[in-house]
Design a protein around this motif. Sequence first.
Motif, PDB file in Angstrom:
ATOM      1  N   HIS A 239      35.850 -38.525  25.396  1.00 44.13           N
ATOM      2  CA  HIS A 239      35.384 -39.151  24.147  1.00 44.13           C
ATOM      3  C   HIS A 239      35.235 -40.648  24.342  1.00 44.13           C
ATOM      4  O   HIS A 239      36.103 -41.289  24.938  1.00 44.13           O
ATOM      5  CB  HIS A 239      36.408 -38.922  23.018  1.00 44.13           C
TER       6      HIS A 239
ATOM      7  N   ILE B 253      34.498 -44.080  22.019  1.00 41.42           N
ATOM      8  CA  ILE B 253      34.361 -44.631  20.668  1.00 41.42           C
ATOM      9  C   ILE B 253      33.884 -46.072  20.772  1.00 41.42           C
ATOM     10  O   ILE B 253      34.483 -46.882  21.495  1.00 41.42           O
ATOM     11  CB  ILE B 253      35.703 -44.595  19.906  1.00 41.42           C
TER      12      ILE B 253
ATOM     13  N   ILE C 168      30.804 -42.043  19.823  1.00 41.55           N
ATOM     14  CA  ILE C 168      31.031 -42.076  18.373  1.00 41.55           C
ATOM     15  C   ILE C 168      30.921 -43.540  17.950  1.00 41.55           C
ATOM     16  O   ILE C 168      31.720 -44.371  18.379  1.00 41.55           O
ATOM     17  CB  ILE C 168      32.427 -41.537  18.014  1.00 41.55           C
TER      18      ILE C 168
ATOM     19  N   ALA D 170      38.768 -41.051  13.293  1.00 36.73           N
ATOM     20  CA  ALA D 170      38.156 -40.573  14.548  1.00 36.73           C
ATOM     21  C   ALA D 170      39.237 -40.243  15.583  1.00 36.73           C
ATOM     22  O   ALA D 170      39.177 -39.188  16.238  1.00 36.73           O
ATOM     23  CB  ALA D 170      37.191 -41.627  15.091  1.00 36.73           C
TER      24      ALA D 170
ATOM     25  N   VAL E  87      34.033 -34.210  15.768  1.00 40.95           N
ATOM     26  CA  VAL E  87      33.579 -35.226  14.815  1.00 40.95           C
ATOM     27  C   VAL E  87      32.060 -35.163  14.730  1.00 40.95           C
ATOM     28  O   VAL E  87      31.364 -35.520  15.680  1.00 40.95           O
ATOM     29  CB  VAL E  87      34.016 -36.639  15.291  1.00 40.95           C
TER      30      VAL E  87
ATOM     31  N   VAL F  68      28.381 -36.285  13.863  1.00 36.93           N
ATOM     32  CA  VAL F  68      27.795 -37.623  13.723  1.00 36.93           C
ATOM     33  C   VAL F  68      26.329 -37.551  13.299  1.00 36.93           C
ATOM     34  O   VAL F  68      25.676 -36.515  13.442  1.00 36.93           O
ATOM     35  CB  VAL F  68      27.893 -38.437  15.043  1.00 36.93           C
TER      36      VAL F  68
ATOM     37  N   ARG G 254      27.076 -42.136  14.051  1.00 32.59           N
ATOM     38  CA  ARG G 254      28.158 -42.465  13.115  1.00 32.59           C
ATOM     39  C   ARG G 254      28.700 -41.191  12.476  1.00 32.59           C
ATOM     40  O   ARG G 254      27.927 -40.335  12.029  1.00 32.59           O
ATOM     41  CB  ARG G 254      27.643 -43.410  12.016  1.00 32.59           C
ATOM     42  N   PRO G 255      30.013 -41.038  12.385  1.00 35.12           N
ATOM     43  CA  PRO G 255      30.573 -39.822  11.788  1.00 35.12           C
ATOM     44  C   PRO G 255      30.051 -39.603  10.361  1.00 35.12           C
ATOM     45  O   PRO G 255      30.142 -40.500   9.523  1.00 35.12           O
ATOM     46  CB  PRO G 255      32.077 -40.092  11.772  1.00 35.12           C
TER      47      PRO G 255
END
Lengths: 194, 297
Positions: free
Chosen positions: B95, B97, B139, B154, B164, B166, B171-172
């Motif tokens: 992941h 972010i 993310i 997140a 999650v 998006v 963007r979530p």
Amino acid sequence: MSKAERKENIISTALKLFAEKGFYVTTIPDIAAKVGMSVGNFYNYFSSKDILAKELILYISEYLGKHIREINEGEGSAKDKISAIVTFYFTMATERPEMIEYFLRIYLSNREVFGESCEGMVCVSPFITEMMIFFDDGVAGGELRDQDFFSAFGLFMGYLGGMVFLFGEKILPEPLSHYEASIAENIYRALKTV
Amino acid sequence: MPSRLYKPTLIWLQGVTCNGNTHSFLNLPYLPQLLERFEVLYHPLLPCTQSLAETAHCKRGCDVLVFEGAFDPEMERAGTTLKQLVGHYAGEAGHVIAAGSCASFGGIFKASAPNRNSGLAFAGEQPDGPLRGRVGKVINLSGCPVHPEWLGYALMSIADGRPVAVDQLGRPTALYRHMAHDGCLRNEYFEWKVDVEQFGRKEGCLFYEHGCRGPLTHASCNRTLWNGVSSKMRVGTPCFGCTEPDFPRRNLFETKTNMSIPEEVPVGVSKRAYLTMTGIAKSFKIKRLEERLIDDD
Ligand code: SF4
Ligand code: SF4
């Protein structure tokens, strides 16, 4: 005749009678007689003269709005669109003078008839909205100068209204169409960016 | 929370940044509990198990990479370029972010050096940056700075193994599906077109004359309040649209108008429909909305 057609018939007859005889003098029985229906049946369409008065201004405003929208959505510069709006307005004033008469003489001069249901822009919003779109596009496209909306709107419509008024009073030596090009030019010069 | 066998490893790297996202994160009320769920290998301020120098050696990888600030390929951290660092850790991590608008879209640092700086996977709305080919992996938690609760959401989702979802800009959706305008206490003033007279006043909307971007900005600031109590609009400042890829715009306190008509209207509303409603709403004077709520000064 369908119900919608009959309604349309009442609207155009009422507009003509109001223009000929005046708003207060014209009665519902007068209008009913002219469209060939009973007064009782007339009330199925419009339950009072005030409601008819309001529907008429909505009808005119939608008519104006629809045509200016077509101009707004068409191709061309703001300058071309000014010419198109002037031409449309003068054609309407020549061919259906009762509509502009109603707007200028009855709606603007007898505000009490329209009361709360036509407060501010409510009954003329289809028309005002299209004028807003026209000005907004013109400024966004860099062709028209940014200024207060009502200053620009007053200039544009006041000029057209004034000419139609002079024409209606038979003061103008020439038909309205004679002035179209120079009026469009004047409006454009007053609104354009320097 | 019972201790777990598996804790994802986390590395927090900084690009060109003002540290705002780190500081925002420190305000997360449940930060200690959140950190329990991760093995923090490196963070510039929080307790962690590696130094920056060790991290810059790129000897091992991590499960979660959090990146703060704009990406500048030439910039170095402990002698290693960001290009190498991000290439290594993002490649390993499950992941990634992007914390804040600079990491998401380039933000204010891209605005000042557009040829050097970008986000991780976007520059503005365009795919760009070191992870442009892997847009789906990043993310984007845009915001200037990122709201601590959004980062909390997140990271907790990742720790819990929950996916999650998006939007197209990464963007979530749970956080960015609404507008900043949603939940604003000034909505009634917006509807009746009553604008605020001066900054800081509780009465009035900030859309028409003060540059508020609430109706054009995907963000949940008025639903999940800052520090649990407030938002820009609640204290009388316009939303600046900091979660959108075009942030920062110029003249943040001004609403661009053409002949008094707002150039931009709320997202998803046609200008024609908006102007019709505005004209009608403006025709009415609502005494209650023209007055002060409490006349105390
Ligand atoms: S202040 Fe901004 S967010 Fe609040 S109602 Fe007005 S436009 Fe919407
Ligand atoms: S209210 Fe607007 S400017 Fe403020 S943080 Fe939210 S999105 Fe950014």
